[in-house]
Design an enzyme around this catalytic site. Structure first.
Site, mmCIF file in Angstrom:
data_model
loop_
_atom_site.group_PDB
_atom_site.id
_atom_site.type_symbol
_atom_site.label_atom_id
_atom_site.label_comp_id
_atom_site.label_asym_id
_atom_site.label_seq_id
_atom_site.Cartn_x
_atom_site.Cartn_y
_atom_site.Cartn_z
ATOM 1 N N HIS A 120 106.056 37.495 10.513
ATOM 2 C CA HIS A 120 106.413 36.082 10.729
ATOM 3 C C HIS A 120 107.874 35.907 11.167
ATOM 4 C CE1 HIS A 120 102.574 34.904 9.256
ATOM 5 N NE2 HIS A 120 102.785 35.320 8.033
ATOM 6 N N ASP A 161 96.240 40.756 10.049
ATOM 7 C CA ASP A 161 96.612 39.963 8.868
ATOM 8 C C ASP A 161 95.942 38.595 9.013
ATOM 9 O OD1 ASP A 161 99.146 39.828 6.695
ATOM 10 O OD2 ASP A 161 98.554 37.872 7.486
ATOM 11 N N HIS A 163 97.031 35.745 8.536
ATOM 12 C CA HIS A 163 97.923 34.757 9.146
ATOM 13 C C HIS A 163 98.349 35.219 10.537
ATOM 14 C CE1 HIS A 163 98.484 34.514 4.698
ATOM 15 N NE2 HIS A 163 98.276 33.230 4.959
ATOM 16 N N ASP A 248 95.071 40.451 3.678
ATOM 17 C CA ASP A 248 94.849 39.181 2.981
ATOM 18 C C ASP A 248 93.624 38.416 3.482
ATOM 19 O OD1 ASP A 248 96.330 38.955 5.285
ATOM 20 O OD2 ASP A 248 97.975 37.803 4.392
HETATM 21 ZN ZN LIG Z 1 99.286 37.208 5.791
#
Ligand SMILES: [Zn+2]
Length: 334
Positions: A120, A161, A163, A248
Site C-alpha cells: 500500500h 492479497d 486488498h 488475507d
Molecule cells: Zn491485505
C-alpha cells in the site's frame, strides 16, 4: 526453496492490540514448520537508503526515519511506527530485493518472510486516494520488481492479497515495463483497483485489475486465475515473477469476506511452478498465514498442473468476462 527472515521483523511492534503485529510471523513459521517447509532460512541483508530512494521520495523516507528515531507514533489511523521500525523496514526491503537477486540466479521459490508489509506504500506515502498507508512502510515488492527490471528490462508483479496493491500500482503507473496483475476484493480498503484502471499514459494494459465479488470462493478465484493471470503470463513467459503474497483472502482470516482455502493457494503456487519466484509477504492476519502460505509454497514445490473442474458464481464469471474484454485489447486472452 529459501526463506529470508530476521528476528528484527518482530521488533516493529504496536503498543496495544493491532492486527498487524509480530505474532503474524510466528503463525507463518508454525504453518511452515507443520508442512516441513521451515528450512533454508537465512538472515537477509539490510537495504541501503539509496535503494529505497529508487522507490520512495526522500521526504517520505526521511519522515519515517525521524518518527522511528523519536519513539512510537501513528503516521495515520492505521499505521504505526515504533523505535525498531526503521531497521525492520530497511531489512524487509533488503530481503525482498535479495529474493529477486536469488530468483534471477537460479529457478526456485524464494520467500521474503517480512514485516512491515509494503504494497500500500506509494512513492510519497499514501497512494492514489487511499485514506491511510494500510500498515505498510516501504514497498518491498516494488524493490524486488526494480531489481528484476534492471536485469531483464521488464518485470512482473502478481498481487493476490485481498486488498488492492495501490502503492505498487502507483509507483509503476506510467511504467509499461512493469506488468502488475492484481486480484483483490472489490469495494474495500484502499478503494482503488477498478477493472478500468489499466495504467497511465503510454503504459495502458500493463496494470491489470480483477476486483472480485465479496464472499468469493476457491472456484471463483481459480476461475479468474485461469482465465486472466495464466494466459497473460503465457503471453510474455517471464523468467522471474514477483509475488505480492497476502493471505488475507483466506476464509475467516479476519479483515475481509473472501472464503478461500488451501485449495486455491496450492493451485496458485502450482500454476506458477514454471517460473522462478520472488515471493514477498504482504497481509494475512491469522489462519491465512498458518494455512494459506504453506499451501502456496507446497503447491509450487509439487509442480503439479492441476486441471480441476470449477463452478464459479455468476458474479465472478461476469467480472472475469468483463476483464477479458477490457484487457483483451493488449493481451491474448482466449
Ligand atoms: Zn491485505
Amino acid at each position: 526453496m529459501e526463506i529470508l527472515y530476521s528476528e528484527v521483523f518482530k521488533e516493529h511492534k504496536p503498543l496495544r492490540y493491532h492486527p498487524e503485529n509480530p505474532e503474524r510471523l510466528e503463525l507463518a513459521i508454525v504453518g511452515l514448520r507443520e508442512s516441513g517447509l521451515w528450512r533454508n532460512v537465512r538472515e537477509p541483508p539490510e537495504a541501503e537508503v539509496e535503494e529505497i530512494l529508487r522507490v520512495h521520495s526522500e521526504e517520505y523516507v526521511e519522515r519515517i526515519r525521524k518518527i522511528s528515531k523519536t519513539g512510537f507514533s501513528f503516521v495515520d489511523p492505521d499505521t504505526y511506527v515504533s523505535p525498531a521500525t526503521w531497521e525492520a523496514a530497511l531489512k524487509a526491503f533488503g530481503a525482498a530485493v535479495e529474493t529477486a537477486r536469488l530468483a534471477l540466479k537460479r529457478k526456485d521459490i524464494y520467500l521474503a518472510l517480512v514485516r512491515p508489509p509494503g504494497h500500500h506504500a506509494g512513492r510519497r506515502g499514501r497512494a492514489f486516494n487511499a485514506p491511510t498507508l494500510g500498515f505498510c512502510i516501504f514497498n518491498n515488492s516494488a524493490g524486488a520488481a526494480l531489481e528484476i527490471k534492471d536485469a531483464l528490462g521488464d518485470a512482473v508483479v502478481i498481487d493476490f492479497d485481498v486488498h488492492h496493491g495501490n502503492g505498487t500500482q502507483e509507483i509503476f503507473w506510467e511504467d509499461k515495463n512493469v506488468l502488475h496483475i492484481d486480484i483483490h476484493e472489490e469495494g474495500i480498503y484502499p478503494g482503488s483497483g477498478e477493472i478500468y484502471d489499466i495504467g497511465g499514459k503510454g503504459a495502458e494494459g500493463s496494470k491489470v485489475n480483477v476486483p472480485m465479488p465479496h464472499y468469493s470462493k476457491d472456484d471463483d478465484y481459480i476461475f479468474a486465475w485461469r482465465e486472466m493471470v495464466i494466459p497473460i503470463l503465457e503471453n510474455i513467459e517471464p523468467k522471474v515473477v514477483v509475488v505480492s503474497a497476502g493471505f488475507d483472502a483466506f476464509r475467516n482470516d479476519g479483515l475481509a469476506t473472501m472464503e478461500l482455502t488451501e485449495r486455491f493457494y496450492h493451485f496458485a503456487g502450482a500454476s506458477l511452478s514454471k517460473f522462478s519466484l520472488a515471493v514477498v509477504l504482504e497481509g494475512g492476519y491469522s489462519v491465512g498465514l498458518r494455512k494459506g502460505l504453506p499451501a502456496f509454497v507446497s503447491g509450487y514445490l509439487s509442480r503439479e498442473a492441476p486441471i480441476e473442474e470449477v463452478h464459479p458464481s455468476h458474479e465472478a464469471v461476469k467480472v472475469v468476462e468483463a476483464a477479458k474484454k477490457i484487457y483483451g485489447k493488449w493481451w491474448e486472452i482466449s
